[in-house]
Write a protein that holds these residues in place. Structure first.
Motif, PDB file in Angstrom:
ATOM      1  N   ASP A  35       0.831  -1.212   0.000  1.00 13.49           N
ATOM      2  CA  ASP A  35       0.000   0.000   0.000  1.00 13.49           C
ATOM      3  C   ASP A  35       0.865   1.262   0.000  1.00 13.49           C
ATOM      4  O   ASP A  35       0.523   2.253  -0.649  1.00 13.49           O
ATOM      5  CB  ASP A  35      -0.938   0.020   1.221  1.00 13.49           C
ATOM      6  CG  ASP A  35      -2.082  -0.986   1.097  1.00 13.49           C
ATOM      7  OD1 ASP A  35      -2.511  -1.266  -0.035  1.00 13.49           O
ATOM      8  OD2 ASP A  35      -2.555  -1.481   2.144  1.00 13.49           O
ATOM      9  N   ASP A  36       1.973   1.231   0.746  1.00 12.26           N
ATOM     10  CA  ASP A  36       2.904   2.371   0.739  1.00 12.26           C
ATOM     11  C   ASP A  36       3.467   2.589  -0.670  1.00 12.26           C
ATOM     12  O   ASP A  36       3.573   3.726  -1.138  1.00 12.26           O
ATOM     13  CB  ASP A  36       4.080   2.136   1.707  1.00 12.26           C
ATOM     14  CG  ASP A  36       3.699   2.220   3.177  1.00 12.26           C
ATOM     15  OD1 ASP A  36       2.847   3.054   3.529  1.00 12.26           O
ATOM     16  OD2 ASP A  36       4.281   1.453   3.971  1.00 12.26           O
ATOM     17  N   VAL A  37       3.816   1.498  -1.323  1.00  8.26           N
ATOM     18  CA  VAL A  37       4.375   1.592  -2.683  1.00  8.26           C
ATOM     19  C   VAL A  37       3.331   2.183  -3.628  1.00  8.26           C
ATOM     20  O   VAL A  37       3.649   3.047  -4.461  1.00  8.26           O
ATOM     21  CB  VAL A  37       4.879   0.204  -3.171  1.00  8.26           C
ATOM     22  CG1 VAL A  37       5.275   0.250  -4.642  1.00  8.26           C
ATOM     23  CG2 VAL A  37       6.057  -0.261  -2.308  1.00  8.26           C
ATOM     24  N   THR A  38       2.078   1.760  -3.489  1.00  9.67           N
ATOM     25  CA  THR A  38       0.997   2.313  -4.313  1.00  9.67           C
ATOM     26  C   THR A  38       0.858   3.813  -4.077  1.00  9.67           C
ATOM     27  O   THR A  38       0.730   4.596  -5.025  1.00  9.67           O
ATOM     28  CB  THR A  38      -0.339   1.592  -4.002  1.00  9.67           C
ATOM     29  OG1 THR A  38      -0.197   0.208  -4.330  1.00  9.67           O
ATOM     30  CG2 THR A  38      -1.488   2.190  -4.793  1.00  9.67           C
ATOM     31  N   MET A  39       0.899   4.227  -2.803  1.00  8.18           N
ATOM     32  CA  MET A  39       0.779   5.654  -2.477  1.00  8.18           C
ATOM     33  C   MET A  39       1.951   6.431  -3.083  1.00  8.18           C
ATOM     34  O   MET A  39       1.771   7.521  -3.629  1.00  8.18           O
ATOM     35  CB  MET A  39       0.713   5.853  -0.963  1.00  8.18           C
ATOM     36  CG  MET A  39       0.485   7.285  -0.529  1.00  8.18           C
ATOM     37  SD  MET A  39      -0.996   8.087  -1.208  1.00  8.18           S
ATOM     38  CE  MET A  39      -2.298   7.267  -0.333  1.00  8.18           C
ATOM     39  N   ALA A  40       3.150   5.872  -3.014  1.00  6.59           N
ATOM     40  CA  ALA A  40       4.330   6.515  -3.608  1.00  6.59           C
ATOM     41  C   ALA A  40       4.117   6.698  -5.117  1.00  6.59           C
ATOM     42  O   ALA A  40       4.442   7.745  -5.676  1.00  6.59           O
ATOM     43  CB  ALA A  40       5.585   5.690  -3.342  1.00  6.59           C
ATOM     44  N   MET A  54      11.903   5.814  -4.774  1.00  8.38           N
ATOM     45  CA  MET A  54      11.982   7.279  -4.761  1.00  8.38           C
ATOM     46  C   MET A  54      13.436   7.683  -4.526  1.00  8.38           C
ATOM     47  O   MET A  54      13.990   7.452  -3.453  1.00  8.38           O
ATOM     48  CB  MET A  54      11.054   7.850  -3.694  1.00  8.38           C
ATOM     49  CG  MET A  54       9.583   7.552  -4.003  1.00  8.38           C
ATOM     50  SD  MET A  54       8.432   8.060  -2.731  1.00  8.38           S
ATOM     51  CE  MET A  54       7.853   9.613  -3.403  1.00  8.38           C
ATOM     52  N   ASP A  55      14.037   8.274  -5.554  1.00  8.96           N
ATOM     53  CA  ASP A  55      15.457   8.614  -5.492  1.00  8.96           C
ATOM     54  C   ASP A  55      15.704   9.898  -4.685  1.00  8.96           C
ATOM     55  O   ASP A  55      14.820  10.401  -3.996  1.00  8.96           O
ATOM     56  CB  ASP A  55      16.044   8.714  -6.898  1.00  8.96           C
ATOM     57  CG  ASP A  55      15.357   9.788  -7.740  1.00  8.96           C
ATOM     58  OD1 ASP A  55      14.844  10.779  -7.168  1.00  8.96           O
ATOM     59  OD2 ASP A  55      15.340   9.650  -8.979  1.00  8.96           O
ATOM     60  N   GLU A  56      16.923  10.424  -4.826  1.00 11.76           N
ATOM     61  CA  GLU A  56      17.368  11.577  -4.022  1.00 11.76           C
ATOM     62  C   GLU A  56      16.571  12.861  -4.267  1.00 11.76           C
ATOM     63  O   GLU A  56      16.662  13.793  -3.502  1.00 11.76           O
ATOM     64  CB  GLU A  56      18.861  11.853  -4.268  1.00 11.76           C
ATOM     65  CG  GLU A  56      19.779  10.690  -3.961  1.00 11.76           C
ATOM     66  CD  GLU A  56      19.763  10.277  -2.496  1.00 11.76           C
ATOM     67  OE1 GLU A  56      19.606  11.159  -1.627  1.00 11.76           O
ATOM     68  OE2 GLU A  56      19.884   9.067  -2.226  1.00 11.76           O
ATOM     69  N   ARG A  57      15.793  12.907  -5.364  1.00  7.04           N
ATOM     70  CA  ARG A  57      14.952  14.100  -5.600  1.00  7.04           C
ATOM     71  C   ARG A  57      13.887  14.248  -4.510  1.00  7.04           C
ATOM     72  O   ARG A  57      13.351  15.324  -4.309  1.00  7.04           O
ATOM     73  CB  ARG A  57      14.228  13.995  -6.951  1.00  7.04           C
ATOM     74  CG  ARG A  57      15.113  14.194  -8.156  1.00  7.04           C
ATOM     75  CD  ARG A  57      14.326  13.913  -9.401  1.00  7.04           C
ATOM     76  NE  ARG A  57      13.899  12.514  -9.382  1.00  7.04           N
ATOM     77  CZ  ARG A  57      13.107  11.945 -10.274  1.00  7.04           C
ATOM     78  NH1 ARG A  57      12.612  12.667 -11.244  1.00  7.04           N
ATOM     79  NH2 ARG A  57      12.786  10.678 -10.203  1.00  7.04           N
ATOM     80  N   TYR A  58      13.567  13.126  -3.862  1.00  5.74           N
ATOM     81  CA  TYR A  58      12.549  13.126  -2.816  1.00  5.74           C
ATOM     82  C   TYR A  58      13.239  13.128  -1.448  1.00  5.74           C
ATOM     83  O   TYR A  58      13.838  12.118  -1.072  1.00  5.74           O
ATOM     84  CB  TYR A  58      11.653  11.890  -2.942  1.00  5.74           C
ATOM     85  CG  TYR A  58      10.957  11.788  -4.271  1.00  5.74           C
ATOM     86  CD1 TYR A  58       9.755  12.448  -4.505  1.00  5.74           C
ATOM     87  CD2 TYR A  58      11.515  11.041  -5.318  1.00  5.74           C
ATOM     88  CE1 TYR A  58       9.110  12.357  -5.740  1.00  5.74           C
ATOM     89  CE2 TYR A  58      10.875  10.951  -6.545  1.00  5.74           C
ATOM     90  CZ  TYR A  58       9.682  11.614  -6.753  1.00  5.74           C
ATOM     91  OH  TYR A  58       9.048  11.532  -7.969  1.00  5.74           O
TER      92      TYR A  58
END
Length: 193
Positions: free
Chosen positions: A122-127, A165-169
């Motif tokens: 669910d966290d991955v979906t939200m991301a 989610m890379d370093e931009r986040y």
């Protein structure tokens, strides 16, 4: 922005009720038991402004809080809690899809995950929803106070990798309990207000 000057505006249960007045919206999401309300309360330096429930899943609408008459903190319903009727979960899901699909409703996303565990499906979906929205997003790894020092770095790497989610986040280790990370998160929020 004076975080002491805060008022509850309303709970939105449908797309018609979403606020669209041009003020910045800082949108908070997270699993039902991740401490989302506690993170909001810590940011506001209030004990129980955003309701902290005995049972996970208390936030069932999209709640709007006006901060210093300049920006909204938007508390999304928690996700992934099993003790909620399927029909209620489906309603939440539809509301979230409509919220994320409409352009201009999110100025900054604040995605709260549990610092102790690998993010859930669910966290991955939200991301993915945040990434698809194109809005800037900050990842907040709450419950940092429950980790040993040696666990912090590997857990942060696992969170970033699992969410894709890379370093931009920005990823902020956070403790709603102790206040760790509060100033860092406020700094990220103020960039958009």
């Amino acid at each position: 922005m004076n975080t002491q000057n805060v008022e509850f505006i309303k709970s939105a249960v449908s797309t018609a009720a979403f606020i669209r007045d041009g003020r910045p919206t800082i949108v908070f999401s997270g699993k039902s038991n991740v401490g989302k309300s506690s993170v909001i309360n810590r940011l506001l330096n209030r004990k129980n402004f955003a309701r902290v429930g005995e049972q996970p899943g208390k936030t069932v609408h999209i709640n709007y809080f006006l901060i210093d008459k300049t920006a909204y903190f938007v508390d999304l319903p928690g996700y992934g809690y099993a003790k909620v009727a399927k029909s209620e979960r489906a309603r939440w899901g539809a509301l979230m899809e409509e919220f994320f699909a409409e352009e201009g409703l999110i100025t900054l996303g604040v995605m709260i995950v549990d610092a102790r565990h690998k993010p859930t499906a669910d966290d991955v979906t939200m991301a993915e929803w945040f990434k698809a929205s194109g809005c800037p997003t900050v990842i907040v790894a709450n419950k940092l106070d429950k980790l040993k020092k040696s666990e912090i770095e590997p857990n942060m790497a696992l969170i970033r990798e699992t969410l894709g989610m890379d370093e931009r986040y920005p990823l902020i280790p956070f403790s709603a309990e102790k206040g760790t990370g509060r100033e860092l998160l406020l700094g990220e929020i103020l960039k958009y207000c």
